[in-house]
Design an enzyme around this catalytic site. Structure first.
Site, mmCIF file in Angstrom:
data_model
loop_
_atom_site.group_PDB
_atom_site.id
_atom_site.type_symbol
_atom_site.label_atom_id
_atom_site.label_comp_id
_atom_site.label_asym_id
_atom_site.label_seq_id
_atom_site.Cartn_x
_atom_site.Cartn_y
_atom_site.Cartn_z
ATOM 1 N N ASP A 293 26.737 33.522 56.692
ATOM 2 C CA ASP A 293 27.042 32.623 57.817
ATOM 3 C C ASP A 293 27.745 33.329 58.973
ATOM 4 O O ASP A 293 27.569 32.982 60.137
ATOM 5 C CB ASP A 293 27.917 31.448 57.336
ATOM 6 C CG ASP A 293 29.150 31.928 56.584
ATOM 7 O OD1 ASP A 293 28.976 32.605 55.557
ATOM 8 O OD2 ASP A 293 30.274 31.626 57.015
ATOM 9 N N GLY B 176 34.268 46.810 47.969
ATOM 10 C CA GLY B 176 35.189 45.724 47.621
ATOM 11 C C GLY B 176 35.160 44.645 48.696
ATOM 12 O O GLY B 176 34.449 44.788 49.695
ATOM 13 N N ASP B 177 35.875 43.557 48.436
ATOM 14 C CA ASP B 177 35.965 42.426 49.380
ATOM 15 C C ASP B 177 34.604 41.805 49.681
ATOM 16 O O ASP B 177 34.365 41.292 50.771
ATOM 17 C CB ASP B 177 36.626 42.857 50.713
ATOM 18 C CG ASP B 177 37.955 43.516 50.483
ATOM 19 O OD1 ASP B 177 38.724 42.986 49.673
ATOM 20 O OD2 ASP B 177 38.226 44.571 51.098
ATOM 21 N N GLY C 67 33.416 39.238 48.142
ATOM 22 C CA GLY C 67 33.445 37.797 47.863
ATOM 23 C C GLY C 67 33.244 37.526 46.378
ATOM 24 O O GLY C 67 32.768 36.459 45.992
ATOM 25 N N LYS C 68 33.644 38.491 45.541
ATOM 26 C CA LYS C 68 33.492 38.313 44.076
ATOM 27 C C LYS C 68 34.319 37.130 43.585
ATOM 28 O O LYS C 68 33.893 36.401 42.689
ATOM 29 C CB LYS C 68 33.924 39.586 43.327
ATOM 30 C CG LYS C 68 33.074 40.795 43.619
ATOM 31 C CD LYS C 68 33.643 42.044 42.981
ATOM 32 C CE LYS C 68 34.973 42.457 43.547
ATOM 33 N NZ LYS C 68 34.973 42.874 44.951
ATOM 34 N N SER D 172 25.550 33.066 49.660
ATOM 35 C CA SER D 172 26.782 32.349 49.964
ATOM 36 C C SER D 172 26.872 32.169 51.476
ATOM 37 O O SER D 172 26.832 33.149 52.224
ATOM 38 C CB SER D 172 27.969 33.142 49.421
ATOM 39 O OG SER D 172 29.167 32.552 49.820
ATOM 40 N N HIS E 214 41.693 38.749 45.513
ATOM 41 C CA HIS E 214 40.589 37.835 45.756
ATOM 42 C C HIS E 214 41.137 36.656 46.525
ATOM 43 O O HIS E 214 42.204 36.150 46.201
ATOM 44 C CB HIS E 214 40.050 37.264 44.446
ATOM 45 C CG HIS E 214 39.452 38.281 43.557
ATOM 46 N ND1 HIS E 214 38.384 39.057 43.926
ATOM 47 C CD2 HIS E 214 39.743 38.633 42.293
ATOM 48 C CE1 HIS E 214 38.052 39.840 42.917
ATOM 49 N NE2 HIS E 214 38.866 39.614 41.914
ATOM 50 N N LYS F 238 48.285 60.191 28.404
ATOM 51 C CA LYS F 238 48.810 59.627 27.149
ATOM 52 C C LYS F 238 50.320 59.421 27.156
ATOM 53 O O LYS F 238 50.989 59.583 26.152
ATOM 54 C CB LYS F 238 48.356 60.483 25.960
ATOM 55 C CG LYS F 238 46.831 60.458 25.829
ATOM 56 C CD LYS F 238 46.285 61.457 24.853
ATOM 57 C CE LYS F 238 46.297 62.842 25.443
ATOM 58 N NZ LYS F 238 45.578 63.831 24.676
ATOM 59 N N THR G 65 45.859 41.787 49.964
ATOM 60 C CA THR G 65 47.125 42.291 49.433
ATOM 61 C C THR G 65 48.007 42.809 50.553
ATOM 62 O O THR G 65 49.204 42.576 50.581
ATOM 63 C CB THR G 65 46.856 43.416 48.409
ATOM 64 O OG1 THR G 65 46.020 42.895 47.387
ATOM 65 C CG2 THR G 65 48.142 43.928 47.786
HETATM 66 P P1 GDP Z 1 36.655 39.846 46.680
HETATM 67 O O1 GDP Z 1 37.781 40.783 46.500
HETATM 68 O O2 GDP Z 1 35.328 40.477 46.434
HETATM 69 O O3 GDP Z 1 36.824 38.589 45.908
HETATM 70 O O4 GDP Z 1 36.612 39.436 48.204
HETATM 71 P P2 GDP Z 1 37.799 38.881 49.148
HETATM 72 O O5 GDP Z 1 38.348 37.662 48.579
HETATM 73 O O6 GDP Z 1 38.737 39.963 49.511
HETATM 74 O O7 GDP Z 1 36.980 38.634 50.488
HETATM 75 C C1 GDP Z 1 36.096 37.672 50.620
HETATM 76 C C2 GDP Z 1 36.550 36.798 51.772
HETATM 77 O O8 GDP Z 1 35.436 36.143 52.266
HETATM 78 C C3 GDP Z 1 37.491 35.704 51.339
HETATM 79 O O9 GDP Z 1 38.333 35.380 52.421
HETATM 80 C C4 GDP Z 1 36.558 34.544 51.022
HETATM 81 O O10 GDP Z 1 37.160 33.270 51.166
HETATM 82 C C5 GDP Z 1 35.510 34.755 52.052
HETATM 83 N N1 GDP Z 1 34.154 34.391 51.676
HETATM 84 C C6 GDP Z 1 33.512 34.558 50.487
HETATM 85 N N2 GDP Z 1 32.232 34.170 50.590
HETATM 86 C C7 GDP Z 1 32.063 33.767 51.877
HETATM 87 C C8 GDP Z 1 30.949 33.288 52.634
HETATM 88 O O11 GDP Z 1 29.838 33.167 52.141
HETATM 89 N N3 GDP Z 1 31.173 32.990 53.938
HETATM 90 C C9 GDP Z 1 32.388 33.135 54.532
HETATM 91 N N4 GDP Z 1 32.506 32.826 55.816
HETATM 92 N N5 GDP Z 1 33.445 33.608 53.874
HETATM 93 C C10 GDP Z 1 33.286 33.915 52.572
#
Ligand code: GDP
Length: 428
Positions: A334, A11-12, A14-15, A413, A40, A141, A301
């Protein structure tokens, strides 16, 4: 065309960002599993948002956002979220809620808390959003579908029956206050008021949309390794995180899912308990956590610090395979720009045997990482939009990962923003 956007890891990944980006050219975005237990983070022209229940398409006025039948629907959380985004200037989104989605009841949240408290040290690290008790009831159920809110008499009788059962556990196992079916009924009537304008036969709606050649995104929550069947059981979530489940949790035929965009993170992070082979600790972890994601790797969360680790080839290859990946979106690349050298976990050593196949939980607990070190690129790659313009060592890292996991990286990304993306052969 139906596309799924799902995670390969814990998870997390960047979906949310990828969904928000692909949402630009989509008509409908569907949540098909999970609940308000994960979030997200999305950054766009309106500001920064942490969504827990709403699909990441709510920021466009051309998309319809759908809560599918597979979701654990927390009605007050959904309405709080709608209120929050509207108050920040986002146009009121078009939202549909499946009449077959089941409702997270107030007691699901209580049972989640009580059980974690009872387990103490052996707890699962639950976000206490009621997800495990919710899905337990669904499959036992004794859950409540949204459509049941509209038949008061039957609803009342069912509540009395269920409270009798729950109260035995509350009294004798947890020693906590008992449930009152009349109070619960009143709460459900409030939920009914909130949800009524949005209720719809989602499967039928999607069936028609597919006939009209609409573009539909299925947005997954968490990742392959948290899947209850194929993940690190029992340290998993309670509904399937795999693209295949998108068909069930949205109510569409499996063969309609033509594209599976699996989001893979350039390093690892995890929340909750469970084996995490490439985990790092101490200052090394603190540094990556501080620089990770957007503003640090802390739960959307819970605000909990995430566990950190190097990229794990074994877990990611498996994660992509279980999703049925057609495209990999490789994210947060990055963030690694500060490192002189980048360690990668390329295999597991399990009792002296080297493997790149992800094992079952018992073996996983004993696995030690086999590390290969790649040179870093020591520069900021944000703002770059063409693959060829990435530093050579950065491209080498991408190509190394692609070769090891065996699935094409077609999106990269390099920043949290909607347009911070490098296309590498991705076609809509
Ligand atoms: P999700 O649950 O898969 O949507 O992921 P999260 O939102 O929990 O975590 C992704 C975090 O990484 C968020 O804070 C995004 O803003 C950030 N994020 C997503 N893609 C990138 C990226 O390419 N570079 C950076 N620096 N941050 C990113």
């Amino acid at each position: 065309m139906v596309k799924a956007i799902v995670g390969a890891n814990w998870g997390d990944e960047g979906k949310g960002k990828i969904t928000d980006m692909l949402g630009e050219t989509s008509d409908i975005i569907v949540r098909f599993q999970g609940g308000a237990n994960a979030g997200h983070t999305i950054i766009n022209d309106y500001g920064k948002f942490a969504l827990h229940t709403l699909p990441s398409g709510v920021f466009y006025d051309h998309t319809t956002s759908i809560i599918g039948n597979g979701v654990a629907l927390n009605i007050p959380v959904l309405f709080k979220e709608i209120g929050e985004i509207v108050s920040q200037g986002v146009p009121k989104p078009k939202i549909l809620v499946s009449d077959r989605a089941q409702i997270v009841m107030p007691y699901h949240i209580l049972f989640d808390e009580y059980e974690e408290e009872r387990l103490g040290k052996g707890s699962f690290g639950s976000t206490k959003s009621g997800i495990a008790p919710f899905y337990s009831d669904k499959y036992a159920k004794i859950g409540f579908q949204v459509n049941e809110l509209f038949d008061g008499k039957v609803l009342k009788e069912k509540l009395v029956r269920i409270c009798e059962m729950k109260n035995v556990l509350l009294e004798h196992l947890y020693h906590k206050p008992l449930l009152n079916p009349d109070e619960l009924y009143e709460t459900l009537m409030e939920y009914k008021e909130m949800v009524a304008p949005y209720v719809c036969d989602v499967s039928l709606f999607l069936h028609k949309a597919m006939k009209e050649q609409k573009t539909i995104l299925l947005e997954g929550q968490l990742g392959s390794l948290k899947d209850p069947d194929h993940g690190i059981y029992p340290m998993v979530t309670s509904s399937s995180t795999l693209a295949a489940y998108g068909a069930i949790g949205a109510g569409i035929p499996p063969y309609e899912i033509k594209k599976i965009v699996t989001v893979v993170k350039a390093y690892s992070s995890a929340v909750g308990a469970g084996a995490f082979v490439s985990e790092i600790f101490g200052e090394e972890a603190d540094e990556l956590r501080k620089r990770g994601g957007d503003g640090g790797e802390f739960g959307a969360t819970t605000g909990r610090p995430r566990r950190m680790g190097w990229f794990d080839v074994v877990a990611s290859k498996y994660g992509c395979r279980m999703q049925g990946t057609t495209d990999v979106a490789f994210t947060v690349l990055d963030v690694l720009g500060y490192l002189e050298e980048i360690p990668v976990c390329v295999a597991y050593d399990i009792d002296g045997e080297i493997t790149t196949d992800f094992p079952t939980t018992g073996d996983l607990e004993r696995a030690k990482p086999v590390i290969e070190v790649l040179p870093g690129w020591k520069s900021d790659i944000r703002g770059i939009t063409k693959y060829e313009e990435l530093p050579e060592n950065c491209r080498k890292y991408v190509e190394f990962v692609e070769e090891k996991i065996g699935y094409p990286i077609t999106l990269i990304s390099n920043g949290p923003g909607r347009h911070e993306i490098i296309r590498r052969g991705y076609t809509d």
